[in-house]
Design an enzyme around this catalytic site. Structure first.
Site, mmCIF file in Angstrom:
data_model
loop_
_atom_site.group_PDB
_atom_site.id
_atom_site.type_symbol
_atom_site.label_atom_id
_atom_site.label_comp_id
_atom_site.label_asym_id
_atom_site.label_seq_id
_atom_site.Cartn_x
_atom_site.Cartn_y
_atom_site.Cartn_z
ATOM 1 N N LYS A 22 0.810 -1.279 -0.146
ATOM 2 C CA LYS A 22 0.045 0.109 0.022
ATOM 3 C C LYS A 22 1.062 1.201 0.007
ATOM 4 O O LYS A 22 0.697 2.211 -0.760
ATOM 5 C CB LYS A 22 -0.817 -0.052 1.220
ATOM 6 C CG LYS A 22 -1.518 1.314 1.737
ATOM 7 C CD LYS A 22 -2.260 1.377 2.746
ATOM 8 C CE LYS A 22 -1.582 1.570 4.058
ATOM 9 N NZ LYS A 22 -1.496 2.864 4.127
ATOM 10 N N ASN A 23 1.884 1.202 0.927
ATOM 11 C CA ASN A 23 2.534 2.618 1.176
ATOM 12 C C ASN A 23 3.808 2.705 -0.116
ATOM 13 O O ASN A 23 4.331 3.572 -0.014
ATOM 14 C CB ASN A 23 3.083 2.623 2.417
ATOM 15 C CG ASN A 23 2.254 2.902 3.676
ATOM 16 O OD1 ASN A 23 1.012 3.185 3.044
ATOM 17 N ND2 ASN A 23 2.401 2.436 4.789
ATOM 18 N N CYS A 116 -5.742 7.939 8.690
ATOM 19 C CA CYS A 116 -6.205 7.223 9.837
ATOM 20 C C CYS A 116 -6.177 8.032 11.071
ATOM 21 O O CYS A 116 -5.443 8.908 11.108
ATOM 22 C CB CYS A 116 -4.927 6.226 10.030
ATOM 23 S SG CYS A 116 -5.516 4.320 9.492
ATOM 24 N N ARG A 121 -1.771 14.730 12.586
ATOM 25 C CA ARG A 121 -0.786 14.420 11.595
ATOM 26 C C ARG A 121 -0.578 15.840 10.801
ATOM 27 O O ARG A 121 -1.173 15.902 9.828
ATOM 28 C CB ARG A 121 -1.339 13.409 10.821
ATOM 29 C CG ARG A 121 -1.413 12.092 11.614
ATOM 30 C CD ARG A 121 -1.753 10.925 10.835
ATOM 31 N NE ARG A 121 -0.923 10.372 9.893
ATOM 32 C CZ ARG A 121 -0.971 9.430 9.190
ATOM 33 N NH1 ARG A 121 -2.235 8.732 9.081
ATOM 34 N NH2 ARG A 121 -0.014 8.921 8.358
ATOM 35 N N ASP A 306 3.990 0.922 11.822
ATOM 36 C CA ASP A 306 3.041 0.346 11.333
ATOM 37 C C ASP A 306 2.714 -1.095 12.140
ATOM 38 O O ASP A 306 1.520 -1.818 11.825
ATOM 39 C CB ASP A 306 2.941 0.267 9.739
ATOM 40 C CG ASP A 306 2.801 1.750 9.580
ATOM 41 O OD1 ASP A 306 2.253 2.687 10.138
ATOM 42 O OD2 ASP A 306 3.106 1.986 8.200
ATOM 43 N N ARG A 398 -8.794 -0.841 4.340
ATOM 44 C CA ARG A 398 -7.861 0.352 3.916
ATOM 45 C C ARG A 398 -6.493 -0.199 3.440
ATOM 46 O O ARG A 398 -5.835 0.117 2.620
ATOM 47 C CB ARG A 398 -7.607 1.484 4.680
ATOM 48 C CG ARG A 398 -9.059 2.230 5.027
ATOM 49 C CD ARG A 398 -8.806 3.209 6.094
ATOM 50 N NE ARG A 398 -7.773 4.196 5.320
ATOM 51 C CZ ARG A 398 -7.736 5.549 5.661
ATOM 52 N NH1 ARG A 398 -8.537 6.043 6.629
ATOM 53 N NH2 ARG A 398 -6.896 6.355 5.225
HETATM 54 N N1 EPU Z 1 5.355 14.778 10.379
HETATM 55 C C1 EPU Z 1 5.273 16.192 10.950
HETATM 56 N N2 EPU Z 1 4.889 17.113 9.768
HETATM 57 C C2 EPU Z 1 4.592 16.854 8.354
HETATM 58 C C3 EPU Z 1 4.916 15.359 8.339
HETATM 59 C C4 EPU Z 1 5.037 14.476 9.218
HETATM 60 O O1 EPU Z 1 5.441 16.605 12.216
HETATM 61 O O2 EPU Z 1 4.582 17.876 7.756
HETATM 62 C C5 EPU Z 1 5.659 14.135 11.670
HETATM 63 C C6 EPU Z 1 4.253 13.080 11.827
HETATM 64 O O3 EPU Z 1 3.248 13.650 12.670
HETATM 65 C C7 EPU Z 1 4.961 11.884 12.656
HETATM 66 C C8 EPU Z 1 6.264 11.735 11.855
HETATM 67 O O4 EPU Z 1 6.505 13.179 11.081
HETATM 68 O O5 EPU Z 1 5.226 12.167 13.974
HETATM 69 C C9 EPU Z 1 6.686 10.814 10.907
HETATM 70 O O6 EPU Z 1 5.472 10.722 9.889
HETATM 71 P P1 EPU Z 1 5.881 10.576 8.153
HETATM 72 O O7 EPU Z 1 5.541 11.925 7.613
HETATM 73 O O8 EPU Z 1 6.827 9.768 8.014
HETATM 74 O O9 EPU Z 1 4.426 9.699 8.078
HETATM 75 P P2 EPU Z 1 3.625 9.759 6.584
HETATM 76 O O10 EPU Z 1 4.296 9.768 5.427
HETATM 77 O O11 EPU Z 1 2.418 10.752 6.657
HETATM 78 C C10 EPU Z 1 3.939 7.171 6.102
HETATM 79 C C11 EPU Z 1 2.811 5.813 5.906
HETATM 80 C C12 EPU Z 1 2.393 5.593 7.428
HETATM 81 C C13 EPU Z 1 3.403 5.278 8.201
HETATM 82 C C14 EPU Z 1 4.395 6.525 8.472
HETATM 83 C C15 EPU Z 1 5.571 6.350 9.169
HETATM 84 C C16 EPU Z 1 2.168 6.113 3.966
HETATM 85 C C17 EPU Z 1 1.042 6.326 2.817
HETATM 86 N N3 EPU Z 1 1.787 6.234 5.009
HETATM 87 O O12 EPU Z 1 3.035 8.094 6.463
HETATM 88 O O13 EPU Z 1 1.509 4.579 7.184
HETATM 89 O O14 EPU Z 1 2.855 5.198 9.662
HETATM 90 O O15 EPU Z 1 4.857 6.826 7.098
HETATM 91 O O16 EPU Z 1 6.229 5.129 8.730
HETATM 92 O O17 EPU Z 1 3.233 5.884 3.359
HETATM 93 C C18 EPU Z 1 -0.075 2.958 7.740
HETATM 94 O O18 EPU Z 1 0.046 2.250 6.736
HETATM 95 O O19 EPU Z 1 -0.891 2.471 8.729
HETATM 96 C C19 EPU Z 1 0.550 4.349 7.825
HETATM 97 C C20 EPU Z 1 -0.013 5.193 8.587
#
Ligand code: EPU
Length: 417
Positions: A22-23, A116, A121, A306, A398
């Site tokens: 998915k990711n 989620c 976030r 995750d 999802r």
């Molecule tokens: N963060 C910020 N500001 C931003 C972006 C992120 O403060 O602008 C913080 C987040 O709040 C968090 C940290 O940075 O504390 C890391 O978040 P990250 O940006 O790495 O997460 P993401 O890119 O939104 C992806 C996966 C998530 C997974 C995270 C961490 C996808 C679509 N989603 O999310 O997957 O948990 O990386 O590995 O790639 C899931 O599959 O259940 C899922 C939530």
């Protein structure tokens, strides 16, 4: 709302196949906005978040179709640089479209994304990075981004964010000059995205390290017909933990064990035998495992956030104390109150969950608050005495295709209600 009804205590035996992650799929689909030709992604399954992403692509003028398990995406006719509110609010990954749409149209408007439900976030790092590349951004809930020209820059990320790294890679591969992303995330999904973009003609160096350099090109012109994304390491880990929690023996095909080393190291020798092949993991359980000690989630290659809820669910039935610290999303413990309904002994102190394992877990009426806590509840219900009803199946779907069918095939007593 649909639910899963699970009668626990069946051991699981058999084979499971995992497909494209998915990711990995979500940023790959977003990156198609940079192309004016169709690309096919092999080995895809029908999961909720990917369907929403594809609907967003359609709403901005793109097309998609499936031939068997190959997904074809064609963004040549995308013409509206404006993300639809209702669909964008459904998935966090809609934010991945900001970078590529800005690179293609020099402007994009969007609402802040949904996703989620495990606390705040923010997207500030995405916006700060795009500003560094030359974007002017206005609005709060409704965002307007504009850039006459995207220009390469040095961007130092305060946290190795997966999505921010991906967004900035997509935006900068068509920018003028060189972009350097320092403290970039190293997840395999990022390596996969860069491999895809490089095959199309992008010049991205250092994927999988903490410093990614992108030399902007005018256009991505190498037409490729097919690309095979990496498989879903979180789905692999979820099924591994399910069989560890119930007992039994499982072969997972399509699994790249190198992407799951943090989990394998944690469970290795814990009353199970594991053997690894290039695209298979065999797991054989030999009794109730011991508590896991201390586990902290952090960006790759550390233990993935995750798999935190699935691991927490497993820890509830191990003998002894496990401490799990969440190092990525502070509030990702929505599973805890649900597990307590099953008799689990868990205390949350700040970012830590302290689990005292018990063999007295009982089925209960439960709710999947988010995707991975839903997966964790399934793991617990499979190992518990009696019947559990887990509502919110659509949240679990999802990210997990046909989870009820896959579990039934390996002997679980699971029905959809
Ligand atoms: N963060 C910020 N500001 C931003 C972006 C992120 O403060 O602008 C913080 C987040 O709040 C968090 C940290 O940075 O504390 C890391 O978040 P990250 O940006 O790495 O997460 P993401 O890119 O939104 C992806 C996966 C998530 C997974 C995270 C961490 C996808 C679509 N989603 O999310 O997957 O948990 O990386 O590995 O790639 C899931 O599959 O259940 C899922 C939530």
């Amino acid at each position: 709302m649909s639910k899963l009804i699970i009668n626990g205590k069946n051991k699981l035996y058999g084979k499971i196949e995992v497909k494209s992650a998915k990711n990995a799929m979500l940023p790959l689909i977003a990156s198609c906005v940079l192309l004016d030709f169709e690309v096919g992604f092999l080995n895809c399954s029908d999961i909720g978040d990917v369907s929403v992403m594809l609907e967003i692509i359609k709403s901005i003028g793109g097309k998609y179709r499936y031939e068997g398990d190959t997904l074809f995406v064609d963004c040549s006719s995308v013409y509206i640089p404006e993300l639809p509110c209702d669909l964008s609010k459904k998935i966090r990954a809609s934010v991945f479209l900001l970078g590529p749409l800005l690179a293609r149209f020099r402007k994009v408007s969007a609402v802040t994304p949904g996703g989620c439900n495990f606390g705040d976030r923010p997207i500030g790092m995405h916006l700060d990075g795009l500003r560094k590349l030359g974007a002017e951004i206005s609005g709060n809930e409704h965002l307007y981004l504009r850039a006459d020209k995207l220009k390469g820059s040095k961007i130092v990320l305060p946290f190795a964010s997966v999505g921010v790294t991906e967004n900035l890679i997509m935006a900068s591969c068509l920018a003028d000059g060189e972009t350097v992303i320092v403290n970039s995330a190293k997840e395999p999904e990022i390596v996969c995205l860069c491999a895809f973009l490089n095959r199309l003609g992008a010049k991205i160096y250092g994927a999988g390290t903490h410093k990614i350099t992108i030399h902007g090109v005018k256009k991505l012109t190498n037409k490729i017909t097919y690309f095979k994304p990496i498989t879903d390491r979180i789905e692999v880990g979820t099924y591994m933990l399910a069989v560890l929690n119930t007992g039994g023996e499982l072969e997972i095909s399509g699994a790249n064990f190198l992407h799951n080393t943090s989990l394998i190291k944690k469970i290795y020798n814990n009353t199970c035998k594991i053997s690894l092949e290039s695209d298979k993991i065999y797991l054989k359980c030999c009794g109730v495992g011991n508590a896991l000690g201390y586990v902290k989630t952090a960006p790759y290659p550390a233990f993935p956030t995750d798999l935190q809820s699935p691991l927490l669910a497993y820890a509830c039935s191990l003998s002894g104390k496990t401490i799990i610290e969440e190092g990525v999303f502070k509030n990702r413990f929505s599973i805890v109150n649900e597990l307590k309904k099953m008799n689990a002994d868990i205390t949350v102190e700040g970012c830590r969950a302290i689990v005292n394992g018990t063999n007295r877990l009982r089925g209960a009426v439960l709710n999947a608050g988010d995707l991975r806590s839903g997966a964790g509840l399934i793991i617990s219900a499979l190992g518990a005495e009696g019947v559990s009803e887990i509502s919110g199946l659509e949240v679990i779907e999802r990210g997990y295709a046909d989870i009820d069918k896959k579990l039934r095939l390996i002997g679980a007593d699971v029905t959809k209600g």
